[in-house]
Design a protein around this motif. Structure first.
Motif, PDB file in Angstrom:
ATOM      1  N   VAL A 176       3.949   0.702 -12.405  1.00 31.74           N
ATOM      2  CA  VAL A 176       3.062   0.118 -11.401  1.00 31.74           C
ATOM      3  C   VAL A 176       1.743   0.884 -11.402  1.00 31.74           C
ATOM      4  CG1 VAL A 176       4.908  -0.733  -9.912  1.00 31.74           C
ATOM      5  CG2 VAL A 176       4.002   1.551  -9.539  1.00 31.74           C
ATOM      6  N   LEU A 177       0.730   0.259 -10.855  1.00 34.61           N
ATOM      7  CA  LEU A 177      -0.588   0.863 -10.732  1.00 34.61           C
ATOM      8  C   LEU A 177      -0.909   0.997  -9.250  1.00 34.61           C
ATOM      9  CD1 LEU A 177      -3.255   1.739 -12.116  1.00 34.61           C
ATOM     10  CD2 LEU A 177      -3.976  -0.647 -11.952  1.00 34.61           C
ATOM     11  N   THR A 178      -1.335   2.188  -8.839  1.00 41.31           N
ATOM     12  CA  THR A 178      -1.663   2.422  -7.434  1.00 41.31           C
ATOM     13  C   THR A 178      -3.154   2.716  -7.297  1.00 41.31           C
ATOM     14  OG1 THR A 178       0.530   3.329  -7.020  1.00 41.31           O
ATOM     15  CG2 THR A 178      -1.142   3.802  -5.392  1.00 41.31           C
ATOM     16  N   PHE A 179      -3.787   2.045  -6.376  1.00 34.59           N
ATOM     17  CA  PHE A 179      -5.187   2.289  -6.034  1.00 34.59           C
ATOM     18  C   PHE A 179      -5.166   3.179  -4.798  1.00 34.59           C
ATOM     19  CE2 PHE A 179      -4.901  -1.737  -8.142  1.00 34.59           C
ATOM     20  CZ  PHE A 179      -6.008  -1.776  -8.973  1.00 34.59           C
ATOM     21  N   ASN A 180      -5.687   4.381  -4.916  1.00 30.76           N
ATOM     22  CA  ASN A 180      -5.637   5.328  -3.802  1.00 30.76           C
ATOM     23  C   ASN A 180      -6.987   5.396  -3.094  1.00 30.76           C
ATOM     24  OD1 ASN A 180      -2.949   6.256  -4.284  1.00 30.76           O
ATOM     25  ND2 ASN A 180      -3.741   7.308  -6.075  1.00 30.76           N
ATOM     26  N   LEU A 181      -6.926   5.313  -1.791  1.00 30.66           N
ATOM     27  CA  LEU A 181      -8.105   5.463  -0.950  1.00 30.66           C
ATOM     28  C   LEU A 181      -7.618   6.090   0.347  1.00 30.66           C
ATOM     29  CD1 LEU A 181     -11.138   4.711  -1.188  1.00 30.66           C
ATOM     30  CD2 LEU A 181     -10.625   2.679   0.129  1.00 30.66           C
ATOM     31  N   ARG A 196      -0.688   0.309  -1.915  1.00 28.55           N
ATOM     32  CA  ARG A 196       0.546  -0.393  -2.279  1.00 28.55           C
ATOM     33  C   ARG A 196       0.509  -0.608  -3.787  1.00 28.55           C
ATOM     34  NH1 ARG A 196       1.191  -6.488  -2.023  1.00 28.55           N
ATOM     35  NH2 ARG A 196       1.562  -6.259  -4.229  1.00 28.55           N
ATOM     36  N   PRO A 197       1.550  -0.257  -4.502  1.00 30.00           N
ATOM     37  CA  PRO A 197       1.515  -0.395  -5.962  1.00 30.00           C
ATOM     38  C   PRO A 197       1.383  -1.848  -6.406  1.00 30.00           C
ATOM     39  CG  PRO A 197       3.415   0.894  -5.242  1.00 30.00           C
ATOM     40  CD  PRO A 197       2.785   0.328  -4.022  1.00 30.00           C
ATOM     41  N   TRP A 198       0.663  -2.033  -7.525  1.00 34.19           N
ATOM     42  CA  TRP A 198       0.567  -3.352  -8.154  1.00 34.19           C
ATOM     43  C   TRP A 198       1.430  -3.343  -9.401  1.00 34.19           C
ATOM     44  CZ3 TRP A 198      -3.135  -5.391 -12.219  1.00 34.19           C
ATOM     45  CH2 TRP A 198      -3.008  -6.771 -12.344  1.00 34.19           C
ATOM     46  N   ASP A 199       2.294  -4.319  -9.525  1.00 37.13           N
ATOM     47  CA  ASP A 199       3.243  -4.383 -10.636  1.00 37.13           C
ATOM     48  C   ASP A 199       2.815  -5.346 -11.742  1.00 37.13           C
ATOM     49  OD1 ASP A 199       3.591  -6.777  -9.343  1.00 37.13           O
ATOM     50  OD2 ASP A 199       5.714  -6.503  -8.923  1.00 37.13           O
ATOM     51  N   GLY A 200       1.580  -5.785 -11.723  1.00 34.37           N
ATOM     52  CA  GLY A 200       1.095  -6.692 -12.756  1.00 34.37           C
ATOM     53  C   GLY A 200       1.526  -8.130 -12.537  1.00 34.37           C
ATOM     54  N   ARG A 201       1.781  -8.480 -11.278  1.00 39.17           N
ATOM     55  CA  ARG A 201       2.154  -9.862 -10.943  1.00 39.17           C
ATOM     56  C   ARG A 201       1.068 -10.483 -10.074  1.00 39.17           C
ATOM     57  NH1 ARG A 201       7.482 -11.037 -12.019  1.00 39.17           N
ATOM     58  NH2 ARG A 201       8.720  -9.240 -12.622  1.00 39.17           N
ATOM     59  N   ASN A 202       0.987 -11.803 -10.134  1.00 37.89           N
ATOM     60  CA  ASN A 202       0.014 -12.485  -9.287  1.00 37.89           C
ATOM     61  C   ASN A 202       0.613 -12.696  -7.892  1.00 37.89           C
ATOM     62  OD1 ASN A 202       1.696 -14.780  -9.432  1.00 37.89           O
ATOM     63  ND2 ASN A 202       0.459 -15.755 -11.004  1.00 37.89           N
ATOM     64  N   ILE A 227     -12.207  -3.254  -4.244  1.00 35.87           N
ATOM     65  CA  ILE A 227     -11.573  -2.626  -3.083  1.00 35.87           C
ATOM     66  C   ILE A 227     -12.588  -2.652  -1.954  1.00 35.87           C
ATOM     67  CG2 ILE A 227     -10.520  -0.545  -2.127  1.00 35.87           C
ATOM     68  CD1 ILE A 227      -9.835   0.271  -5.010  1.00 35.87           C
ATOM     69  N   THR A 228     -12.203  -3.237  -0.825  1.00 35.35           N
ATOM     70  CA  THR A 228     -13.093  -3.332   0.334  1.00 35.35           C
ATOM     71  C   THR A 228     -12.423  -2.627   1.504  1.00 35.35           C
ATOM     72  OG1 THR A 228     -13.805  -5.498  -0.474  1.00 35.35           O
ATOM     73  CG2 THR A 228     -14.420  -4.907   1.784  1.00 35.35           C
ATOM     74  N   ASP A 229     -13.095  -1.603   2.058  1.00 40.71           N
ATOM     75  CA  ASP A 229     -12.498  -0.890   3.190  1.00 40.71           C
ATOM     76  C   ASP A 229     -12.936  -1.522   4.513  1.00 40.71           C
ATOM     77  OD1 ASP A 229     -14.993   0.153   3.951  1.00 40.71           O
ATOM     78  OD2 ASP A 229     -14.625   2.101   3.037  1.00 40.71           O
ATOM     79  N   GLU A 230     -12.384  -0.996   5.606  1.00 34.88           N
ATOM     80  CA  GLU A 230     -12.645  -1.573   6.928  1.00 34.88           C
ATOM     81  C   GLU A 230     -14.111  -1.531   7.324  1.00 34.88           C
ATOM     82  OE1 GLU A 230      -9.906   0.706   9.344  1.00 34.88           O
ATOM     83  OE2 GLU A 230      -8.516  -0.982   9.366  1.00 34.88           O
ATOM     84  N   ALA A 231     -14.856  -0.557   6.796  1.00 35.06           N
ATOM     85  CA  ALA A 231     -16.276  -0.433   7.123  1.00 35.06           C
ATOM     86  C   ALA A 231     -17.145  -1.346   6.261  1.00 35.06           C
ATOM     87  CB  ALA A 231     -16.722   1.018   6.956  1.00 35.06           C
ATOM     88  N   GLY A 232     -16.516  -2.036   5.309  1.00 37.79           N
ATOM     89  CA  GLY A 232     -17.259  -2.943   4.449  1.00 37.79           C
ATOM     90  C   GLY A 232     -17.721  -2.327   3.144  1.00 37.79           C
ATOM     91  N   ALA A 233     -17.406  -1.050   2.910  1.00 39.20           N
ATOM     92  CA  ALA A 233     -17.771  -0.416   1.639  1.00 39.20           C
ATOM     93  C   ALA A 233     -16.961  -1.055   0.519  1.00 39.20           C
ATOM     94  CB  ALA A 233     -17.507   1.084   1.692  1.00 39.20           C
TER      95      ALA A 233
END
Length: 80
Positions: A13-18, A41-47, A62-68
């Motif tokens: 899986v691929l995890t995007f950390n913020l 949340r990990p992405w497993d390469g599924r739609n 990746i869009t955070d709560e502040a809009g960045a």
């Protein structure tokens, strides 16, 4: 250069950390949204329908709560 994400098994899986709440959107090069999920949340390469996506280059936003907004590329490689 896109980051490689090699899938050899169901465990890969691929995890995007913020450090704050955010949403990840993954797009095909044609601009179609493939998947959307909370960051860390990990992405497993599924739609979003649970189907495996093909090997290839994908774009993520990746869009955070502040809009960045954070953008990048993924090279997904299936080896099974």
């Amino acid at each position: 250069v896109p980051n490689p994400f090699v899938i050899r098994s169901e465990a890969d899986v691929l995890t995007f950390n913020l450090d704050r709440p955010a949403t990840v959107d993954v797009f095909s090069l044609a601009g179609e949204r493939v998947a959307a999920f909370p960051v860390n949340r990990p992405w497993d390469g599924r739609n979003d329908r649970g189907e495996t996506v093909a090997s290839g280059v994908y774009l993520y936003v990746i869009t955070d709560e502040a809009g960045a907004v954070h953008r990048g590329k993924i090279l997904l490689i299936r080896k099974r």
